[in-house]
Design an enzyme around this catalytic site. Structure first.
Site, PDB file in Angstrom:
ATOM      1  N   LYS A  48      50.098   6.414  39.133  1.00  0.00           N
ATOM      2  CA  LYS A  48      48.822   5.694  39.683  1.00  0.00           C
ATOM      3  C   LYS A  48      48.162   4.709  38.490  1.00  0.00           C
ATOM      4  O   LYS A  48      48.239   5.153  37.297  1.00  0.00           O
ATOM      5  CB  LYS A  48      47.733   6.951  39.796  1.00  0.00           C
ATOM      6  CG  LYS A  48      46.693   6.515  41.119  1.00  0.00           C
ATOM      7  CD  LYS A  48      45.862   7.533  41.157  1.00  0.00           C
ATOM      8  CE  LYS A  48      44.674   7.532  42.079  1.00  0.00           C
ATOM      9  NZ  LYS A  48      44.062   8.798  42.236  1.00  0.00           N
TER      10      LYS A  48
HETATM   11  C1  E4P Z   1      41.630   8.700  45.086  1.00  0.00           C
HETATM   12  O1  E4P Z   1      42.826   8.841  44.575  1.00  0.00           O
HETATM   13  C2  E4P Z   1      40.672   9.177  44.131  1.00  0.00           C
HETATM   14  O2  E4P Z   1      41.140  10.403  43.338  1.00  0.00           O
HETATM   15  C3  E4P Z   1      39.517   9.656  44.918  1.00  0.00           C
HETATM   16  O3  E4P Z   1      39.562   9.499  46.441  1.00  0.00           O
HETATM   17  C4  E4P Z   1      38.174   9.273  44.653  1.00  0.00           C
HETATM   18  O4  E4P Z   1      37.156   9.890  45.198  1.00  0.00           O
HETATM   19  P1  E4P Z   1      35.411   9.856  44.982  1.00  0.00           P
HETATM   20  O5  E4P Z   1      34.762   8.429  45.117  1.00  0.00           O
HETATM   21  O6  E4P Z   1      35.139  10.663  45.673  1.00  0.00           O
HETATM   22  O7  E4P Z   1      35.569  10.353  43.311  1.00  0.00           O
END
Ligand code: E4P
Length: 218
Positions: free
Chosen positions: A83
């Site tokens: 990522k």
């Molecule tokens: C995606 O890969 C992220 O880990 C995640 O969906 C972030 O979500 P949040 O805005 O609830 O932290």
């Protein structure tokens, strides 16, 4: 639609994997920090539990550092998706890693223009964060509709829309209606998807009637 679970909690992942409904996992540095454990151990455990893509995020913000970290992350298991953030260095790393055959998830996408860049950089997944857009008074789901429309205009855009920052079951339903390929869902929201009061009420009535027969099926 595929379901990923958005957590680094291995106990949660094991319990949800038993449902047979999990296609992958996403983690991020904040979720990883919450575990209080070594990232290598957590990721190895998750990858052994879920055979689908497991996103693991780099912590470096520059190209060379991202590549070095990506090598470490990819060494943990074959199903790691690296990522990277949606920055110029992140997209450059995305291009290089994709050319090397890695799965890459470009994260922190908040606009259609950014999603186009991720697709052009060869991302396997792009992660638009809908909940965080809703939080600042924008329409997160409109971003999903826009990206799905744009990607549909070009056969050569192979990037999958990974709907992220999901906060409730309606986000999942609306994302599916919009044609998002994957939803990454927190464990609590994934469990909420099962619930309907009429299911509980109907089951209670069926079981009450059945018990009156005094019979057993097995
Ligand atoms: C995606 O890969 C992220 O880990 C995640 O969906 C972030 O979500 P949040 O805005 O609830 O932290």
């Amino acid at each position: 639609m595929k379901f990923f679970v958005d957590t680094a909690d291995t106990a949660e992942i094991k319990s949800l994997a038993a449902s047979g409904l999990l296609d992958g996992v996403t983690t991020n540095p904040s979720l990883m920090a919450k575990t209080g454990k070594k990232f290598q151990d957590v990721l190895a455990d998750i990858c052994a539990t879920v055979p689908g893509p497991v996103s693991a995020e780099v912590a470096s913000t520059e190209f060379d550092g991202m590549l070095a970290e990506a090598r470490v992350l990819r060494g943990i298991a074959k199903n790691i998706a690296v990522k990277v953030p949606l920055t110029p260095d992140g997209l450059r790393a995305c291009r290089r890693l994709s050319e090397e055959g890695a799965m890459v998830n470009v994260t922190l996408c908040f606009s259609p223009a950014q999603a186009i860049l991720a697709a052009k950089a060869g991302a396997t997944f792009v992660s638009p964060f809908i909940g965080r857009l809703d939080d600042v008074g924008e329409d997160g789901m409109q971003l999903i509709r826009d990206i799905v429309t744009i990607f549909g205009n070009y056969d050569y855009f192979k990037t999958q829309v990974l709907v992220a920052s999901v906060r409730n079951p309606m986000h999942v339903v609306e994302a599916a209606k919009a044609g998002g390929h994957i939803c990454t869902v927190p464990p609590a929201v994934l469990r909420q998807l099962f619930n309907h009061p009429l299911t509980d009420k109907g089951l209670a009535a069926f079981l009450a009637d059945w018990s009156k027969t005094g019979q057993r099926i097995a």
